[in-house]
Design an enzyme around this catalytic site. Structure first.
Site, PDB file in Angstrom:
ATOM      1  N   ASP A  64      51.829  24.724  -4.576  1.00  0.00           N
ATOM      2  CA  ASP A  64      53.170  24.804  -4.006  1.00  0.00           C
ATOM      3  C   ASP A  64      54.000  23.570  -4.342  1.00  0.00           C
ATOM      4  O   ASP A  64      53.491  22.451  -4.383  1.00  0.00           O
ATOM      5  CB  ASP A  64      53.044  24.948  -2.480  1.00  0.00           C
ATOM      6  N   GLU A  69      54.029  26.475  -8.980  1.00  0.00           N
ATOM      7  CA  GLU A  69      55.392  26.810  -8.568  1.00  0.00           C
ATOM      8  C   GLU A  69      56.229  25.583  -8.915  1.00  0.00           C
ATOM      9  O   GLU A  69      56.270  24.607  -8.166  1.00  0.00           O
ATOM     10  CB  GLU A  69      55.483  27.106  -7.073  1.00  0.00           C
TER      11      GLU A  69
END
Length: 671
Positions: A309, A362
């Protein structure tokens, strides 16, 4: 004392932890059931507790077995780690560490290595030993031999707590597995399941990095969920959050009264946007902690891939900061060299240790080489989310159909950089929260146009180069935004529009998996060929997907509300092309009024640079796919040639350079 108070743990055992090379430190730190030797009584069973707190004056274990009064721990010489063996303590014991800092103040902390934790609002760590017997040997063998870039990947992103609110890991092991199997996805991606007390963080503010969230069950019950998915042939991707951690005073922050896991300087150690701490990636013990954590999930829980993330927030020292609020690196630049080194370390280590594992970034900026191998100067990820494609394509479908012709290149720009990284095309939870609107409500006009446009868009997405990811609820057109406090609107799946959209996604997955042309060359320019990228006037996009064996699928998408009943397209081969998908079909709650009677025939009449051409019907707000079957008969070719004479000429505007169109800079940081 007849036996070692630290349960046999020595400074030698911890040397790797301190030099950043212990990538299995959960085996040494934390709480472990062990047996020690006592000179008088022989073997004694109990639990060994160990915690890193190098700046503490003293550390105690506060637990239910000592009525929370505290048992003094022993400092293991030269290690900064405190240890204690407690006889007779077994699984299920509740405990915390009570740490006295250099100012004499006491801080009660949960175990950073705890395998299990109490449900919020309680937060004690729980002694836990896994006894799970895995049944996914066949999956693990096949995973080790897999080639992810040349394999199908259709990902269903899930927030377990609200998919069907109140369901446990054991219940999800039946119901979620059944749904994902029915829909034909190849993978599920789970929003973080690591323990987090604040539900609205969706798991992105982690307090226990080694413990699955206890709201849904025990750790072995989560293992059972993963096992059942594997036995059903479904891969499991887990969101992993090494980019930051919350400031809860009972968790990692200021663990021994000092900035132990984080930077002390708030310009380096705090995220203003999220109100969280940033790991000190340059500290060896933090490297051992985080790399061990990544390895823990893929080995102890058989996770197939980690999606990391907020990578952009790790890469840049000035991420979301004003001038004067950040500290340059040693060369005066904005790149976080320590974080870059850490990411390369964790990617290199996991790929070396776990055959078949995949690391996914990401990453929302134009940082170069995210999916390039580490030994070639890259970060070493296997895939990167294509945030640019997502932003551009969603902006396109939000326009009225009549206005889309002026924003045509939003849908084609991604091909300019399509092979610069190995991409996943994400329509994730981030796109349906915080006032952004659900997918169905991003599309203007009435329900017929909303559902038709979404069907056309998903088909365009499934056929475009790159793997696919769709968030739960988007596959049946849930109308409200995602919220963790409510279940999905499952009741709408029986209604017109919603049912048709869900049926389409199921068929997209089936057709996709059955045709290597749609996925085997995602990362190779040889797998894609434009038919017509410039038909802005009619809002159509057409291209061919190919595989190495010669399979070809022509994909035509019409984002106009007008049908084009005699659309001429160029094709790479003359012959029969069967219609394998039409999103305007009544099966999907389309009009059912427009189609190609199951096939088209291309003749050897060059068009727009292609050696053959055909006349096709492109229904309004729809996608149609054609698979090449082989040569046509003389009669078929004659009929097709006659039809071509009557075909509408495709409007071909003057080419517009994709580099000068309306296109935003990558999000996340200024570049």
């Amino acid at each position: 004392m007849a036996h070692d108070l630290a349960g046999g743990l020595t400074g030698w055992d911890l040397e790797g932890f301190h030099n950043g090379g212990d990538t299995e430190c959960w085996r040494r730190l934390g709480a472990h059931r062990v047996t020690v030797w006592d000179d008088d009584r022989g073997s004694i069973s109990g639990t060994r507790f160990a915690v890193w707190a190098p700046n503490a004056r003293q550390v105690r274990v506060n637990a239910d077995f000592n009525w929370w009064t505290g048992d003094q721990m022993e400092l293991i010489a030269g290690s900064g780690v405190w240890g204690l063996f407690v006889e007779g303590v077994g699984d299920g014991a509740l405990y915390k560490f009570s740490i006295q800092d250099q100012n004499g103040e006491w801080h009660e902390k949960v175990d950073p290595m705890a395998f299990f934790a109490e449900q919020a609002p309680s937060n004690a760590s729980i002694v836990y030993t896994s006894r799970y017997a895995w049944g996914d040997d066949d999956w693990m063998r096949r995973r080790a031999e897999a080639t992810p870039h040349a394999s199908p990947m259709s990902v269903y992103e899930v927030h377990l707590g609200s998919w069907k609110r109140g369901k446990t890991y054991l219940e999800l092991a039946e119901e979620l597995v059944e749904y994902v199997t029915y829909m034909g996805y190849t993978h599920v991606e789970l929003l973080p399941v690591t323990e987090h007390p604040f539900e609205p963080s969706w798991g992105y503010q982690v307090t226990n990095y080694f413990a699955p969230q206890s709201r849904l069950g025990r750790p072995d019950e989560f293992r059972h969920l993963v096992d059942r998915l594997h036995q059903a042939g479904i891969g499991v991707i887990l969101d992993w959050v090494p980019g930051h951690f919350p400031k809860d005073d009972w968790a990692l922050g200021r663990f021994d009264g000092t900035a132990l896991y984080e930077h002390a300087d708030p310009r380096q150690g705090e995220h203003k946007d999220w109100g969280t701490y940033i790991f000190n990636y340059g500290r060896n013990e933090v490297k051992s902690f985080l790399v061990s954590n990544a390895l823990y999930w893929v080995t102890e829980f058989h996770i197939d891939a980690l999606r990391v993330d907020a990578v952009a927030s790790m890469l840049y020292l000035d991420y979301s900061r004003e001038e004067g609020e950040w500290v340059p690196n040693v060369y005066g630049g904005r790149e976080n060299l320590e974080a870059i080194d850490f990411l390369r370390y964790v990617n290199r280590h996991l790929y070396a240790r776990v055959p078949g594992v995949v690391m996914i970034a990401e990453e929302s900026t134009s940082f170069a080489g995210v999916t390039k191998p580490v030994d070639a100067g890259g970060l070493g990820f296997g895939f990167k989310w294509n945030m640019g494609w997502m932003n551009d394509s969603l902006r396109y479908i939000e326009h009225e159909p009549i206005h889309r012709q002026y924003h045509h290149n939003l849908m084609t720009f991604a091909m300019v950089y399509a092979y610069s990284e190995n991409f996943i095309l994400p329509i994730s939870h981030d796109e349906v929260v915080h006032g952004k609107g659900s997918m169905i409500n991003k599309v203007p006009q009435d329900d017929w146009r909303k559902f038709a446009t979404l069907r056309a868009f998903y088909s365009y997405m499934w056929s475009f180069p790159g793997k696919n990811l769709l968030f739960m609820g988007c596959d049946f057109g849930q109308r409200r935004e995602f919220t963790e406090s409510e279940s999905l609107e499952w009741w709408v799946c029986d209604l017109w529009g919603h049912n048709g959209l869900q049926s389409l996604v199921r068929d997209l997955n089936e057709i996709y998996r059955a045709h290597p042309a749609l996925w085997s060359l995602d990362s190779d320019p040889a797998g894609f060929e434009w038919i017509n990228a410039d038909d802005a006037g009619q809002n159509t996009f057409s291209f061919v997907r190919k595989d190495a064996s010669g399979q070809m699928i022509a994909c035509v998408s019409n984002f106009s509300s007008e049908p084009w009943e005699k659309l001429r397209i160029g094709l790479p081969k003359a012959g029969v092309w069967s219609e394998i998908l039409n999103t305007d079909s009544a099966l999907y709650d389309g009009s059912g009024a427009f189609g190609n009677l199951g096939r088209i025939v291309a003749v050897a009449d060059p068009y727009l640079g292609k050696p053959a051409s055909a006349t096709v019907v492109a229904p309004p707000l729809s996608s149609v796919w054609f698979r090449y079957e082989g040569p046509a008969s003389d009669e078929e070719l004659a009929a097709a040639a006659a039809a071509a004479d009557e075909a509408d000429e495709t409007v071909v505007p003057s080419p517009v350079s994709p580099l000068v169109i309306e296109h935003p800079r990558p999000t996340g940081v200024l570049v």
